[in-house]
Design a protein around this motif. Structure first.
Motif, mmCIF file in Angstrom:
data_model
loop_
_atom_site.group_PDB
_atom_site.id
_atom_site.type_symbol
_atom_site.label_atom_id
_atom_site.label_comp_id
_atom_site.label_asym_id
_atom_site.label_seq_id
_atom_site.Cartn_x
_atom_site.Cartn_y
_atom_site.Cartn_z
ATOM 1 N N TYR A 41 -1.240 -2.290 -11.839
ATOM 2 C CA TYR A 41 -2.706 -2.311 -11.929
ATOM 3 C C TYR A 41 -3.207 -1.724 -13.245
ATOM 4 O O TYR A 41 -4.249 -1.078 -13.286
ATOM 5 C CB TYR A 41 -3.347 -1.597 -10.722
ATOM 6 N N GLY B 189 3.504 -3.736 -4.030
ATOM 7 C CA GLY B 189 3.251 -4.126 -5.422
ATOM 8 C C GLY B 189 3.491 -2.921 -6.302
ATOM 9 O O GLY B 189 4.468 -2.822 -7.032
ATOM 10 N N ARG B 190 2.586 -1.933 -6.126
ATOM 11 C CA ARG B 190 2.657 -0.698 -6.909
ATOM 12 C C ARG B 190 4.038 -0.030 -6.822
ATOM 13 O O ARG B 190 4.582 0.415 -7.832
ATOM 14 C CB ARG B 190 1.599 0.259 -6.346
ATOM 15 N N GLU C 194 4.745 -6.054 1.759
ATOM 16 C CA GLU C 194 4.250 -6.571 0.470
ATOM 17 C C GLU C 194 3.987 -5.466 -0.537
ATOM 18 O O GLU C 194 2.840 -5.262 -0.956
ATOM 19 C CB GLU C 194 2.928 -7.312 0.701
ATOM 20 N N GLY D 195 0.782 -1.231 0.000
ATOM 21 C CA GLY D 195 0.000 0.000 0.000
ATOM 22 C C GLY D 195 0.812 1.279 0.000
ATOM 23 O O GLY D 195 0.259 2.356 0.222
HETATM 24 C C1 PLP Z 1 -2.848 -8.287 0.764
HETATM 25 C C2 PLP Z 1 -2.216 -7.290 -0.121
HETATM 26 N N1 PLP Z 1 -0.892 -7.124 -0.055
HETATM 27 C C3 PLP Z 1 -0.259 -6.242 -0.850
HETATM 28 C C4 PLP Z 1 -0.966 -5.473 -1.755
HETATM 29 C C5 PLP Z 1 -0.206 -4.532 -2.625
HETATM 30 O O1 PLP Z 1 -0.609 -3.214 -2.493
HETATM 31 P P1 PLP Z 1 0.198 -2.088 -3.265
HETATM 32 O O2 PLP Z 1 0.295 -2.520 -4.682
HETATM 33 O O3 PLP Z 1 -0.639 -0.868 -3.097
HETATM 34 O O4 PLP Z 1 1.523 -1.998 -2.612
HETATM 35 C C6 PLP Z 1 -2.360 -5.602 -1.845
HETATM 36 C C7 PLP Z 1 -3.128 -4.778 -2.773
HETATM 37 O O5 PLP Z 1 -4.313 -4.771 -2.866
HETATM 38 C C8 PLP Z 1 -3.000 -6.546 -0.996
HETATM 39 O O6 PLP Z 1 -4.317 -6.725 -1.052
#
Ligand code: PLP
Length: 447
Positions: A404, A305-306, A303, A261
């Protein structure tokens, strides 16, 4: 000889349009005023692979992974594959020492196909089917993040050797954003409310299953969070819960996964997460919470991602038409839109758009970049500045589209999804080919 050669001072105006907070760090203008990424002119990519096209800078992805390791040397960094799950990215992040989080059997299959060690895969999801859990257990995924009581029953029926699990808790933290991305609050579909009877029941049930091992807790507060203090609060609450498990069950769980996040800037000036600050906040909160509860320090996982892939991606479009509505806006219609970028319609996301095939030196106009899809709401960017002499056929680039976008893309209006073209050291590599009408027809078996 180009205008830039004659008037080098023009270059000084450029960096603001290619802000490294938004664009991959290896983004430049070439001698002809064209934007280059990883040493390749975007206009050349548009010519070679067509448009709309996603471009992905491999070095940028890799360097974002290294930035995380540097900021959090002791934490496990788990790439959240939902941001962009393709084999090449899974391979790059793994080579950079990250683990991988998947949230479906499809993502799991891609990660395994990329050679990710199953022990380093974490399975997520509030609606894991029996088949998905079975695929995960059979492939030996390292951790399953449990999200419902039903899942505990299914998992315990499936696991033949002790399956390590984390329990997903919602810590009751509201990060204030779009309702679709606030996942830390108690009343929501993911996880178990922290301290609730249902969470206690889940912990109890897992503890009673000899083939399930509860190793820790997970939480995910939401998306685009730029205030690190939310994570400090999460640490305090989650460590409190870990201490409670020790009291109730005499078991010390050792892992704390704080989810992802972390905010990135989609446009110059947008707030983004400062990773060293986040690291300090987490450290301080851990020290304080562990001291308060006399609890041994858990290992921390994050974790993102973005924050790993968003800024590595740029989407290319070609201008199809330009329409000046009398008394209204100027609409620049491009050959992509809500199918390759649903984030505008979903979240009201805002983007920068620049012309990529030349450096515009003349006057600008305010324009709205519209997609080609049959929806009035298919708008990519409202009121952006584009050259007043923009013409059909020119190439527009939208930065910060690595996360995304491909993963949320659709084939609405039966327009195939764009390819993903990697750039690195002056070369291109097609990672995902364009979806063709033949692909769409191949699924349509109705006749
Ligand atoms: C459980 C979990 N972890 C990690 C993420 C990655 O979030 P971000 O891409 O905003 O870092 C998400 C995104 O929805 C998620 O649901």
């Amino acid at each position: 000889m180009t205008l830039l050669d004659i008037f080098p001072s023009l270059r000084s105006g450029m960096p603001s349009r290619l802000d490294s907070a938004v664009w991959p760090r290896d983004t430049h203008y070439d001698g002809d005023g064209r934007i280059t990424l990883g040493g390749v002119a975007l206009a050349d990519i548009a010519d070679q692979y067509g448009t709309a096209t996603y471009v992905l800078d491999e070095e940028e992805v890799r360097s974002r992974c290294r930035t995380y390791h540097k900021a959090f040397p002791e934490a496990e960094i788990i790439y959240a594959g939902k941001a962009l799950m393709i084999r090449a990215v899974a391979e790059w992040v793994t080579q950079e020492g990250l683990s991988v989080d998947v949230c479906s059997a499809g993502e799991l299959t891609i990660a395994l196909a990329a050679g990710v060690d199953p022990a380093r895969i974490v399975l997520h999801g509030n609606g894991k089917s029996f088949d998905e859990l079975q695929a995960a257990v059979r492939s030996g995924v390292g951790r399953v993040v449990v999200d419902s009581l039903t899942e505990i029953t299914l998992l315990s029926a499936l696991a033949t050797t002790p399956q390590r699990v984390l329990l997903r808790l919602s810590p009751g933290i509201d990060v204030h954003g779009h309702p679709a991305v606030r996942t830390g609050v108690l009343d929501q579909k993911f996880g178990f409310p922290i301290g609730s009877a249902m969470a206690a029941e889940a912990i109890d049930r897992i503890m009673r299953q000899p083939n399930l091992t509860l190793i820790g807790f997970h939480c995910h507060l939401g998306s685009q969070i730029y205030d690190p203090d939310h994570y400090g609060e999460a640490v305090r609450r989650m460590v409190g819960e870990m201490a409670r498990v020790r009291e109730d069950h005499g078991v010390i769980v050792t892992e704390l996964d704080l989810g992802g996040g972390h905010a990135v800037a989609y446009r110059s000036g947008d707030a983004e997460m400062n990773l060293p600050e986040l690291a300090d906040v987490i450290e301080d909160a851990l020290d304080a919470a562990c001291a308060r509860h006399h609890f041994p320090r858990p290992s921390i996982a994050l974790e993102p991602g973005r924050a790993i892939v968003a800024r590595a991606g740029v989407t290319l479009y070609r201008v199809l038409s330009i329409k000046h509505i009398e008394g209204g806006r100027t609409y620049v219609t491009v050959d992509g839109g809500m199918s390759d970028n649903p984030r505008v319609a979903l979240y009201g996301a805002r983007y920068e758009v620049v012309v990529a095939n030349r450096h515009p030196c003349g006057p600008h106009m305010t324009a709205t970049v519209a997609g080609r899809y049959c929806e009035a709401g298919d708008i990519l960017a409202t009121d952006v500045r584009l050259p007043a002499d923009l013409r059909p056929g020119e190439v527009l680039a939208v930065p910060c589209t690595g996360a995304y976008h491909h993963s949320l893309a659709s084939s609405y209006n039966s327009v195939g999804r764009p390819p993903i073209i990697a750039v690195r050291r002056g070369r291109t590599r097609e990672l995902v080919r364009r979806e063709t009408t033949a692909d769409l027809l191949a699924r349509d078996i109705g006749l």
